[in-house]
Design an enzyme around this catalytic site. Structure first.
Site, PDB file in Angstrom:
ATOM      1  CB  THR A 109       1.654   9.856   8.599  1.00 26.41           C
ATOM      2  OG1 THR A 109       1.277  10.298   7.301  1.00 26.41           O
ATOM      3  CG2 THR A 109       2.218   8.455   8.502  1.00 26.41           C
ATOM      4  NE  ARG A 120       3.319  11.930  -6.320  1.00 30.86           N
ATOM      5  CZ  ARG A 120       3.252  11.615  -7.607  1.00 30.86           C
ATOM      6  NH1 ARG A 120       4.242  10.980  -8.168  1.00 30.86           N
ATOM      7  NH2 ARG A 120       2.197  11.931  -8.330  1.00 30.86           N
ATOM      8  CG  LEU A 163      11.825   0.497  -9.940  1.00 29.56           C
ATOM      9  CD1 LEU A 163      11.647  -0.462 -11.116  1.00 29.56           C
ATOM     10  CD2 LEU A 163      12.385  -0.254  -8.738  1.00 29.56           C
ATOM     11  CB  CYS A 168       6.563  10.890   3.844  1.00 30.18           C
ATOM     12  SG  CYS A 168       5.304  12.138   4.057  1.00 30.18           S
TER      13      CYS A 168
HETATM   14  C1  UDX Z   1       6.001  10.743  -0.363  1.00 33.75           C
HETATM   15  C2  UDX Z   1       4.932   9.799  -0.964  1.00 33.75           C
HETATM   16  O1  UDX Z   1       5.176   9.628  -2.363  1.00 33.75           O
HETATM   17  C3  UDX Z   1       3.537  10.344  -0.717  1.00 33.75           C
HETATM   18  O2  UDX Z   1       2.570   9.404  -1.179  1.00 33.75           O
HETATM   19  C4  UDX Z   1       3.348  10.570   0.781  1.00 33.75           C
HETATM   20  O3  UDX Z   1       2.100  11.144   1.036  1.00 33.75           O
HETATM   21  C5  UDX Z   1       4.455  11.468   1.331  1.00 33.75           C
HETATM   22  O4  UDX Z   1       5.734  10.927   0.998  1.00 33.75           O
HETATM   23  P1  UDX Z   1       7.152  13.064  -1.031  1.00 33.75           P
HETATM   24  O5  UDX Z   1       7.972  12.865   0.201  1.00 33.75           O
HETATM   25  O6  UDX Z   1       6.520  14.385  -1.281  1.00 33.75           O
HETATM   26  O7  UDX Z   1       5.939  11.989  -1.060  1.00 33.75           O
HETATM   27  O8  UDX Z   1       8.107  12.748  -2.281  1.00 33.75           O
HETATM   28  P2  UDX Z   1       8.305  11.610  -3.377  1.00 33.75           P
HETATM   29  O9  UDX Z   1       8.104  12.199  -4.707  1.00 33.75           O
HETATM   30  O10 UDX Z   1       7.533  10.397  -3.060  1.00 33.75           O
HETATM   31  O11 UDX Z   1       9.874  11.317  -3.196  1.00 33.75           O
HETATM   32  C6  UDX Z   1      10.421  10.889  -1.954  1.00 33.75           C
HETATM   33  C7  UDX Z   1      11.911  10.718  -2.060  1.00 33.75           C
HETATM   34  O12 UDX Z   1      12.246   9.579  -2.844  1.00 33.75           O
HETATM   35  C8  UDX Z   1      12.650  11.894  -2.693  1.00 33.75           C
HETATM   36  O13 UDX Z   1      13.819  12.163  -1.934  1.00 33.75           O
HETATM   37  C9  UDX Z   1      13.030  11.398  -4.072  1.00 33.75           C
HETATM   38  O14 UDX Z   1      14.208  12.005  -4.562  1.00 33.75           O
HETATM   39  C10 UDX Z   1      13.236   9.920  -3.812  1.00 33.75           C
HETATM   40  N1  UDX Z   1      13.031   9.086  -4.996  1.00 33.75           N
HETATM   41  C11 UDX Z   1      11.799   8.991  -5.571  1.00 33.75           C
HETATM   42  C12 UDX Z   1      14.097   8.348  -5.535  1.00 33.75           C
HETATM   43  O15 UDX Z   1      15.234   8.410  -5.028  1.00 33.75           O
HETATM   44  N2  UDX Z   1      13.883   7.544  -6.614  1.00 33.75           N
HETATM   45  C13 UDX Z   1      12.656   7.423  -7.202  1.00 33.75           C
HETATM   46  O16 UDX Z   1      12.543   6.679  -8.173  1.00 33.75           O
HETATM   47  C14 UDX Z   1      11.580   8.177  -6.663  1.00 33.75           C
END
Ligand code: UDX
Length: 438
Positions: free
Chosen positions: A121, A154, A250, A260
């Site tokens: 990235t 992810r 959400l 990320c």
């Molecule tokens: C993210 C992106 O989804 C992915 O496309 C990119 O390549 C890398 O970053 P990742 O960091 O592995 O992936 O986790 P993800 O499942 O997206 O969750 C990120 C964060 O958001 C987590 O801390 C999670 O707890 C939080 N989250 C997610 C929320 O607080 N609420 C939600 O509804 C979804």
């Protein structure tokens, strides 16, 4: 095709494995000798469900190789993926030194035409940077092209996300180069989008910043729900049923973490600033995310009589999200840091992230399971929503705690049930649900 993947982190390792599983010969390169030695022994440097089996199968079939020899791997390959880290510098800018170093070494191995693919990235414009470095350092006038192919996987579902992405974005300087990548990805039979290089780079940042925005928006609404007596879980259901909004990302809670969202949001805000645009919307998203754990702790402090001094707090869930042992920008780190600095003692439990947490907090108490973490505590916090916490025997948890004070930072329990058991139960944005169950 022969493929070289530089960097064996989440993106590099999973990409390399999937391409070799599709029948390509793949050289996964890393300059960390310990990582390469581990992988050669069949041990995974990261926790990712299904990865070990995938690696083993392709190593056994002699299609997947791990090496430190970047130059030789580039020489043997038609396509070279750059998948090295771009960690944030103190000012929020991504550190591009690993990408530049990789480009330098690629130049040395440029013995015939190759496509260089950026999967790390990287800020918009990095395609040009990589091209310039290779042009300057290649031994002779061998031709090459630079493509941007951002990764959307992810952690925790990395293999599935790589095999079944919603879309494959290929940012290429011309159609002929794009075709090479189309050919590589064709077996996945997923929608492909061909763009110019800068747009592909922007798609990655804009996507992550938008998902972060959805989460912070939901958290802000949850905070208002608490004030006006509404229930965020019902509100999300209602909002998410609108096909223009959708239910994904959400869930209200303690906010987003990981490698990320925090880094990419901050980098995009910085890029905007450098180009004279004040991205106030994204800055507010980041601010909501910073504030969320603080609000949670403020409520906890009030419940504990205005101070954490001398209090014992159990923390369930340490990884930044379930199904990973990754602690990067985990909310548990902010929360434990604040609790310790105000004089609390901590008992912590996570199914797989305790070893990594020990490197950050060597002196807190780690327990064998959730019940031990709750034992004798003044309060218990849910910080990461692992499935095993959803099915705990809550009567037993209550019976071992000093005070039945439960702060659920991920809304995993039914407030009515928990209140019935006798917990003083707090969650995020669910005042009505809490009141109804009183
Ligand atoms: C993210 C992106 O989804 C992915 O496309 C990119 O390549 C890398 O970053 P990742 O960091 O592995 O992936 O986790 P993800 O499942 O997206 O969750 C990120 C964060 O958001 C987590 O801390 C999670 O707890 C939080 N989250 C997610 C929320 O607080 N609420 C939600 O509804 C979804």
């Amino acid at each position: 095709m022969n493929i070289c993947v530089i960097g064996t982190g989440y993106v590099g390792l999973v990409t390399g494995c999937v391409f070799s599983d599709l029948g390509n010969e793949v050289y996964c390169v890393d300059n960390n000798p310990e990582k390469i030695a581990m992988l050669e022994r069949g041990e995974m440097p990261i926790y990712e469900p299904g990865l070990e089996e995938l690696v083993k199968r392709n190593v056994d079939d002699k299609r997947l190789f791990f090496t430190q020899d970047l130059r030789k791997s580039v020489e043997r390959s038609d396509v070279v993926f750059i998948a090295v880290g771009t960690p944030p510098k103190p000012n929020g800018d991504p550190d591009m030194s690993f990408v530049s170093a990789a480009a330098n070494e690629i130049a040395a191995g440029l013995n015939r035409y190759k496509v260089i693919v950026n999967k790390s990235t990287v800020p918009v414009g990095t395609g040009n940077l990589v091209r310039e470095i290779i042009e300057k350092n290649r031994p002779n006038d061998v031709n090459f092209d630079v493509v941007s192919n951002p990764e959307f996987l992810r952690e925790g579902s990395a293999i599935k996300d790589t095999l079944e992405p919603d879309r494959i974005v290929i940012g290429a300087p011309n159609q002929v180069v794009a075709m090479k990548l189309l050919e590589l990805y064709a077996p996945l039979e997923r929608p492909m989008l061909i763009t110019d290089v800068a747009s592909a780079e922007m798609i990655k940042y804009a996507s992550n910043a938008f998902l972060a925005t959805k989460i912070s928006f939901s958290n802000a609404i949850a905070n208002i729900c608490e004030a006006v007596g509404a229930d965020i879980v019902q509100v999300i259901k209602g909002m998410g049923s609108d096909s223009r909004i959708g239910p994904a990302f959400l869930n209200a809670g303690l906010g987003y973490g990981g490698s990320c969202f925090p880094k990419d949001s901050s980098a995009l805000a910085q890029t905007a600033e450098k180009h004279g645009y004040d991205f106030t919307l994204l800055k507010a998203v980041m601010e909501v995310n910073r504030e969320q754990p603080k609000r949670f702790l403020n409520r906890l402090r009030t419940e504990l009589g205005g101070t954490f001094e001398g209090k014992s707090v159990g923390v369930l869930g340490l990884a930044f999200k379930p199904n990973t042992d990754d602690m990067r920008d985990a909310k548990s780190v902010d929360i434990i840091t604040d609790l310790l600095s105000e004089g609390a003692s901590i008992s912590a439990y996570d199914p797989i992230a305790m070893e990594n947490t020990r490197k950050i907090f060597p002196h807190i108490r780690y327990t064998k399971n959730a019940y031990e973490a709750a034992h004798g505590m003044d309060a218990l916090l849910i910080v990461t929503e692992w499935n095993e916490f959803k099915l705990l025997d809550m009567e037993r948890i209550k019976s071992v705690m000093k005070t039945p004070l439960l702060f659920d930072g991920r809304n995993i329990y039914d407030p009515a049930k928990l209140r019935k058991i006798g917990f003083n139960y707090h969650c995020i944005g669910r005042t009505t649900a809490t009141l109804l169950s009183k």
